[in-house]
Every structure is written in C-alpha cells, then in structure tokens.
Write an enzyme that holds these catalytic residues in place. Structure first.
Site, mmCIF file in Angstrom:
data_model
loop_
_atom_site.group_PDB
_atom_site.id
_atom_site.type_symbol
_atom_site.label_atom_id
_atom_site.label_comp_id
_atom_site.label_asym_id
_atom_site.label_seq_id
_atom_site.Cartn_x
_atom_site.Cartn_y
_atom_site.Cartn_z
ATOM 1 N N GLU A 181 0.855 -1.200 0.000
ATOM 2 C CA GLU A 181 0.000 0.000 0.000
ATOM 3 C C GLU A 181 0.890 1.249 0.000
ATOM 4 O O GLU A 181 1.951 1.250 0.654
ATOM 5 C CB GLU A 181 -0.853 -0.017 1.275
ATOM 6 N N ASN A 208 -6.798 6.371 -1.681
ATOM 7 C CA ASN A 208 -5.714 5.420 -1.423
ATOM 8 C C ASN A 208 -5.948 4.300 -2.433
ATOM 9 O O ASN A 208 -6.928 3.548 -2.300
ATOM 10 C CB ASN A 208 -5.819 4.916 0.024
ATOM 11 N N LYS A 258 -9.324 2.303 -1.959
ATOM 12 C CA LYS A 258 -9.554 1.747 -0.620
ATOM 13 C C LYS A 258 -10.889 2.208 -0.050
ATOM 14 O O LYS A 258 -11.177 3.405 0.004
ATOM 15 C CB LYS A 258 -8.424 2.179 0.314
ATOM 16 N N GLU A 289 -5.957 8.623 7.787
ATOM 17 C CA GLU A 289 -6.479 8.231 6.474
ATOM 18 C C GLU A 289 -7.873 8.785 6.227
ATOM 19 O O GLU A 289 -8.225 9.078 5.083
ATOM 20 C CB GLU A 289 -6.484 6.703 6.346
ATOM 21 N N CYS A 296 -4.954 -2.897 2.699
ATOM 22 C CA CYS A 296 -4.680 -2.811 4.128
ATOM 23 C C CYS A 296 -5.873 -3.092 5.038
ATOM 24 O O CYS A 296 -6.247 -4.235 5.201
ATOM 25 C CB CYS A 296 -4.059 -1.457 4.438
ATOM 26 N N ASN A 340 0.270 -1.109 5.411
ATOM 27 C CA ASN A 340 1.150 -0.391 6.343
ATOM 28 C C ASN A 340 0.476 -0.520 7.706
ATOM 29 O O ASN A 340 -0.552 0.151 7.937
ATOM 30 C CB ASN A 340 1.251 1.099 5.991
HETATM 31 N N1 ING Z 1 -3.325 0.353 8.493
HETATM 32 C C1 ING Z 1 -3.764 -0.422 9.576
HETATM 33 C C2 ING Z 1 -4.414 -1.760 9.194
HETATM 34 O O1 ING Z 1 -5.612 -1.912 9.112
HETATM 35 C C3 ING Z 1 -4.789 -0.456 11.728
HETATM 36 C C4 ING Z 1 -4.641 0.364 10.487
HETATM 37 C C5 ING Z 1 -3.665 -0.765 12.466
HETATM 38 C C6 ING Z 1 -6.004 -0.913 12.074
HETATM 39 C C7 ING Z 1 -3.812 -1.565 13.600
HETATM 40 C C8 ING Z 1 -6.162 -1.711 13.205
HETATM 41 C C9 ING Z 1 -5.057 -2.037 13.965
HETATM 42 O O2 ING Z 1 -3.633 -2.688 9.040
HETATM 43 C C10 ING Z 1 -3.953 0.743 7.378
HETATM 44 N N2 ING Z 1 -3.218 1.510 6.548
HETATM 45 O O3 ING Z 1 -5.106 0.458 7.128
#
Ligand code: ING
Length: 330
Positions: free
Chosen positions: A47, A112, A129, A148, A174, A199
C-alpha cells in the site's frame, strides 16, 4: 490446462520522508529484476508504495500534503517502473496515493489506490480503498496520527474482479483485509487471487492490548478471507521502523486452503515467491463453500441494511421487515 501464476510478493522496508520517488522506484525496479530472475509473472507491492506512510502526521500545508500524491499513473517519475516491467514481461500491482485535481466538471478527490498492470504495461484494473481506518481530526495525545479518514475519501469503484494472468484477480488495501465483506463481495464474483498491500503499525495508541496479537490479527484476517472464499490471498507489507514508527512486516502468500505457503523473514525489502495454482480453489468453491448451494442470503439482511450494530430487538424488527418486503415482492 494447469493455470499457475508465479507470484512475487515484494515487501518494502521503511521509506523515509525525504526519500524521493526516483529512489523508491529504483528499489521497486530491483524487486522486478529479482522477480524476473526467479521466474515470476506478477509482482505485488505494498500500500502507498511510493512514499513514506504520511497519514502518521498532521499536515496542514496543502502543498506539503499533496506532494505525497500522484496525479497520473504512470507519471514521469513512475514511467521507469512501467517501462522496466514491460521490458521484463512482468505484471505488477502498485499501491499509491491518487489525487484527482478538481476542475469545472468534478471536485478534487484523494484516494488510497492500487492498480493492476499487465505484462504489456496496460492497466487491467484499479481499486480505491473503501475501509479507511483511523480518524479525521488532529489527536495530539496519540504517539502518532492515523489520518487516512482526513487524507483520503472512501473508494468509489467497489470491490471488482479483473481478468488477467489466466485467472480472476481482485484487489483490496490494508484495513480492507480485516473486513470479511471485502473478500465475500469478490468471492461472489469468483475471485481466484486477492492482492493487497499494507502499512500496519505494531502499536495501537488507543488499544495497547491489541499490540501483542497484531501479528495474529494480520495473518488471521487474510487466512480466513482465503479459506472462506476459496481464493489465494497475497498480503505485502511495508515493514520496519519508518520515521520512528514500527510497522509489522510478515508479508505472506496464502493458498485457498487458508495455509500460508510463503512468508517474509525480515522487515526490509524482501521478495517472497510461490507458484500459485489457481485451480486449488476449485474444491473449496465446489463443495464446502459452494455459495449457490449453501448460502442463505434471506437471513443476511442486517449485513447490508446496517452500518453499525443495533439491539437484538431492532435487529429482529429489521429482519422481519425485510422478510415481509420479500414476500410482498414475490
Ligand atoms: N493500516 C492499519 C491496518 O488496518 C490499523 C490500520 C492498524 C487498524 C492496527 C487496526 C489495527 O492494518 C492501514 N493503513 O489500514
């Protein structure tokens, strides 16, 4: 005829804020050349592959923010990647921040985005996204932001499945991988391989109890999506400590059985590969997950009727109303 995609998952290590597009593209081209050497047909990048994960910062200067976006794909800085892929005869999936400049016909939009590119350099499909995590306002109490919801709007292209590389290929990005609806909408279009980049910070400022199992959540989400829809799932990380924030790596290639067949061992630039037989999903689609034979959509009304959860009493009311509407329509 056996349908094999020789797949390369091109994990990226950290991308620094001041790392220019040309430097990043050079790292991507190195992945392409290694993938060619190892006999790949299709390479998947993470991503927002072209820049650091900028939603971790509160950026008020519009020009500074929009410097992280692409207004054309390919553009002058990404054309070398497209040219090298075509020279090598490789397809690829690339995640990037997409800016559609406003004009008299449409307002400015920021997405995204991921594109699927064929071995001739043609764009076979695009995905924007849909599930945007995090928040839209500055939350300075957090160790780092996750903006985001401020820097992108939800995708407007749906979860489409594209014909390419001898099969049916879907994309998501993601956070999408954590939502079963993502895979099921593509599963209902016969998807045979889902490509996704991520990420994922390993620390969760508001829910520190999620830190320890974050690896498990990553693998669980993708393995479940694969098994429950009889599809390959390819998850590719941007990992390591990027501008002071640690991101999990753990890129992996997952078979329709839900089993991981290849996994990254490092948190840096690392290519993992697998020969993916697209027909391995057939037995799942024809038996345990024969959707036409086993699914019961008349009991699923709440899934598309609701955004958030309701009380059981309200749930029963909505279900009854949906049932009555169906009967009236019959
Ligand atoms: N990053 C993370 C993901 O869903 C996140 C956001 C991190 C959500 C940790 C929940 C827990 O992997 C992105 N860019 O969506």
């Amino acid at each position: 005829m056996v349908r094999i995609i020789n797949l390369g998952a091109a994990q990226m290590g950290p991308i620094a804020r001041d790392e220019g597009r040309a430097q990043v593209v050079e790292r991507l081209i190195a992945h392409l050349r290694e993938a060619k050497r190892r006999g790949c047909d299709l390479v998947v990048f993470p991503e927002l592959t072209l820049t650091t994960f900028f939603p971790r910062w509160w950026l008020e200067d519009e020009a500074e923010l929009e410097a992280f976006y692409e207004t054309e794909m390919p553009g002058p800085q990404t054309r070398p990647l497209f040219d090298e892929a075509r020279r090598l005869g490789l397809g690829f999936c690339l995640g990037y921040a997409e800016l559609i400049p406003g004009d008299e016909t449409r307002r400015k939009c920021r997405f995204n985005t991921a594109v699927l590119v064929g071995a001739e350099g043609e764009i076979l499909g695009k995905y924007r996204k849909i599930h945007l995590p995090g928040h839209a306002e500055h939350e300075p109490q957090r160790a780092f932001q996750h903006l985001e919801k401020r820097y992108f709007e939800p995708g407007d292209l749906g979860f489409r499945v594209f014909r390419g590389f001898g099969g049916l290929i879907g994309m998501c990005i993601c956070n999408d991988r954590r939502w079963p609806e993502t895979y099921r909408v593509m599963g209902l279009q016969g998807v045979e391989m889902v490509l996704l980049g991520y990420n994922t910070p390993s620390r969760h400022p508001l829910t520190p109890d999620h830190d320890a199992p974050s690896w498990h959540h990553n693998t669980l989400s993708m393995q479940a999506g694969a098994y429950q829809n009889g599809t390959w799932v390819v998850g590719v990380a941007k990992g390591g400590i990027e501008e002071g924030v640690h991101h999990i790596a753990g890129s992996q290639i997952i078979a329709p059985s839900g089993e991981t067949v290849a996994q990254a061992a490092t948190e840096g630039d690392e290519l993992i590969t697998a020969a993916c037989d697209l027909d391995l999903g057939r037995s799942y689609k024809a038996h345990i997950f024969d959707f036409a034979r086993h699914r019961e959509p008349r009991h699923y009304a709440l899934i598309t009727a609701l955004k958030g959860a309701v009380t059981p009493e309200e749930g029963a009311r909505i279900e009854a109303a949906a049932q009555a509407a169906r009967e009236a329509a019959e």
